[in-house]
Design a protein around this motif. Sequence first.
Motif, mmCIF file in Angstrom:
data_model
loop_
_atom_site.group_PDB
_atom_site.id
_atom_site.type_symbol
_atom_site.label_atom_id
_atom_site.label_comp_id
_atom_site.label_asym_id
_atom_site.label_seq_id
_atom_site.Cartn_x
_atom_site.Cartn_y
_atom_site.Cartn_z
ATOM 1 N N LYS A 126 35.659 41.163 40.847
ATOM 2 C CA LYS A 126 34.869 40.490 41.872
ATOM 3 C C LYS A 126 34.489 39.094 41.383
ATOM 4 C CE LYS A 126 32.678 44.802 43.424
ATOM 5 N NZ LYS A 126 31.376 45.520 43.535
ATOM 6 N N PRO A 127 34.449 38.102 42.287
ATOM 7 C CA PRO A 127 34.846 38.177 43.701
ATOM 8 C C PRO A 127 36.362 38.197 43.832
ATOM 9 C CG PRO A 127 34.245 35.933 43.133
ATOM 10 C CD PRO A 127 33.962 36.761 41.913
ATOM 11 N N PHE A 128 36.857 38.883 44.829
ATOM 12 C CA PHE A 128 38.296 38.988 45.019
ATOM 13 C C PHE A 128 38.673 38.557 46.426
ATOM 14 C CE2 PHE A 128 36.417 43.241 45.673
ATOM 15 C CZ PHE A 128 36.663 43.404 47.030
ATOM 16 N N SER A 129 39.944 38.271 46.605
ATOM 17 C CA SER A 129 40.488 37.954 47.920
ATOM 18 C C SER A 129 40.888 39.259 48.606
ATOM 19 C CB SER A 129 41.710 37.047 47.795
ATOM 20 O OG SER A 129 42.476 37.082 48.973
ATOM 21 N N PRO A 130 40.305 39.579 49.765
ATOM 22 C CA PRO A 130 40.714 40.815 50.458
ATOM 23 C C PRO A 130 42.208 40.860 50.757
ATOM 24 C CG PRO A 130 38.717 39.906 51.436
ATOM 25 C CD PRO A 130 39.233 38.875 50.475
ATOM 26 N N ARG A 131 42.789 39.700 51.056
ATOM 27 C CA ARG A 131 44.234 39.670 51.332
ATOM 28 C C ARG A 131 45.028 40.056 50.087
ATOM 29 N NH1 ARG A 131 42.359 35.270 54.383
ATOM 30 N NH2 ARG A 131 42.858 35.425 56.614
ATOM 31 N N GLU A 132 44.581 39.583 48.913
ATOM 32 C CA GLU A 132 45.268 39.952 47.677
ATOM 33 C C GLU A 132 45.146 41.438 47.413
ATOM 34 O OE1 GLU A 132 44.576 39.581 42.920
ATOM 35 O OE2 GLU A 132 44.152 37.778 44.097
ATOM 36 N N VAL A 133 43.958 41.998 47.643
ATOM 37 C CA VAL A 133 43.763 43.432 47.438
ATOM 38 C C VAL A 133 44.700 44.221 48.339
ATOM 39 C CG1 VAL A 133 42.145 45.351 47.704
ATOM 40 C CG2 VAL A 133 41.390 43.226 46.627
ATOM 41 N N VAL A 134 44.782 43.840 49.604
ATOM 42 C CA VAL A 134 45.665 44.537 50.539
ATOM 43 C C VAL A 134 47.119 44.438 50.083
ATOM 44 C CG1 VAL A 134 46.573 44.542 52.888
ATOM 45 C CG2 VAL A 134 44.123 44.297 52.516
ATOM 46 N N ALA A 135 47.535 43.255 49.652
ATOM 47 C CA ALA A 135 48.914 43.074 49.190
ATOM 48 C C ALA A 135 49.210 43.957 47.990
ATOM 49 C CB ALA A 135 49.158 41.606 48.836
ATOM 50 N N ARG A 136 48.257 44.082 47.092
ATOM 51 C CA ARG A 136 48.477 44.893 45.898
ATOM 52 C C ARG A 136 48.451 46.383 46.228
ATOM 53 N NH1 ARG A 136 44.810 41.570 41.580
ATOM 54 N NH2 ARG A 136 45.379 43.270 40.170
ATOM 55 N N VAL A 137 47.593 46.786 47.149
ATOM 56 C CA VAL A 137 47.590 48.175 47.598
ATOM 57 C C VAL A 137 48.939 48.533 48.210
ATOM 58 C CG1 VAL A 137 46.637 49.766 49.326
ATOM 59 C CG2 VAL A 137 45.095 48.367 47.931
ATOM 60 N N LYS A 138 49.466 47.672 49.063
ATOM 61 C CA LYS A 138 50.755 47.932 49.701
ATOM 62 C C LYS A 138 51.866 48.021 48.654
ATOM 63 C CE LYS A 138 51.523 45.562 53.567
ATOM 64 N NZ LYS A 138 51.516 44.408 54.514
ATOM 65 N N ALA A 139 51.816 47.134 47.668
ATOM 66 C CA ALA A 139 52.856 47.141 46.632
ATOM 67 C C ALA A 139 52.789 48.406 45.783
ATOM 68 C CB ALA A 139 52.706 45.906 45.747
ATOM 69 N N ILE A 140 51.577 48.819 45.433
ATOM 70 C CA ILE A 140 51.417 50.034 44.627
ATOM 71 C C ILE A 140 51.921 51.250 45.392
ATOM 72 C CG2 ILE A 140 49.701 51.617 43.656
ATOM 73 C CD1 ILE A 140 48.076 49.124 42.867
ATOM 74 N N LEU A 141 51.573 51.356 46.659
ATOM 75 C CA LEU A 141 51.998 52.511 47.436
ATOM 76 C C LEU A 141 53.504 52.528 47.661
ATOM 77 C CD1 LEU A 141 49.113 52.791 50.054
ATOM 78 C CD2 LEU A 141 49.543 54.238 48.067
ATOM 79 N N ARG A 142 54.126 51.358 47.695
ATOM 80 C CA ARG A 142 55.592 51.316 47.851
ATOM 81 C C ARG A 142 56.298 51.952 46.676
ATOM 82 N NH1 ARG A 142 54.963 46.054 50.077
ATOM 83 N NH2 ARG A 142 55.434 45.099 48.061
ATOM 84 N N ARG A 143 55.693 51.935 45.511
ATOM 85 C CA ARG A 143 56.391 52.496 44.363
ATOM 86 C C ARG A 143 56.241 54.008 44.267
ATOM 87 N NH1 ARG A 143 52.065 50.194 40.578
ATOM 88 N NH2 ARG A 143 50.817 52.007 40.048
ATOM 89 N N GLY A 144 55.729 54.641 45.336
ATOM 90 C CA GLY A 144 55.658 56.090 45.344
ATOM 91 C C GLY A 144 57.032 56.729 45.305
ATOM 92 N N ARG A 145 58.058 55.972 45.705
ATOM 93 C CA ARG A 145 59.425 56.509 45.610
ATOM 94 C C ARG A 145 59.846 56.529 44.145
ATOM 95 N NH1 ARG A 145 59.531 51.421 47.631
ATOM 96 N NH2 ARG A 145 60.676 49.837 46.470
#
Length: 240
Positions: free
Chosen positions: A107-126
């Motif tokens: 903190k403080p963080f960019s909400p857009r960056e957090v969302v981008a990183r969440v999406k990237a992490i979840l993509r590697r579930g394969r």
Amino acid sequence: MSPIVLVVDDQPQIREVLRAYLGAEGFVVKEAATGEAALVMVDQFGPDMVLLDVGLPDIDGVEVLRRLRALPDPARSGAYVMMVTARSEEVDKLIGLAVGADDYVTKPFSPREVVARVKAILRRGRPVVESAPAVWRFTGLEVRPAERETLVDGELTDLSALEFDLLSALVEAPGRVFSRAQLLEKVWGYDFYGDERIVDVHIRNVRRKLSDDATDPRFIRTVRGVGYKFVGVQAGESRA
């Protein structure tokens, strides 16, 4: 179904911002203001991702993560976790990583960056390796990509999702030396914003769970100044 993200923070305004940004990207967002409430919601909803604040009012985020990883249901204990901390010291970040966090943000963080990183992490579930064999067999070690299971000396060992991906990346190419940057790209799967030593923390966790001695490794050897390589012996072969 849309991925479920659990936001754990005692500050309502932070939860509100993250709920808005994550919701706009199609995520189902659940919220908790305390560590105990977070564990109840993990059990109830089985989130795919947990955004976990370190500084919670009851039990801190690191203890929440320890308890989460100890849950008996792999669908819950294996959830991806991003630690959120207001403390910028590196040691605070790595404390969370040492107990099985997948990423961290300060903190403080960019909400857009957090969302981008969440999406990237979840993509590697394969799986890391799309054309992986049914089983990788080495002396004292079996890695089963389809089941995402690891056996050490015939016994199942509990690797987190990221730890399994990291081990698989090494096992896929025995003897090949991977730099930390290469492992970040291959396993984390995006431009990581933090310290490359996150790889060292997770390698240490994998070694501990494999009962692998770093000074006399059966499986993962450190290549000083470079990175790591897998040195396990293929089943039926002898060590040179």
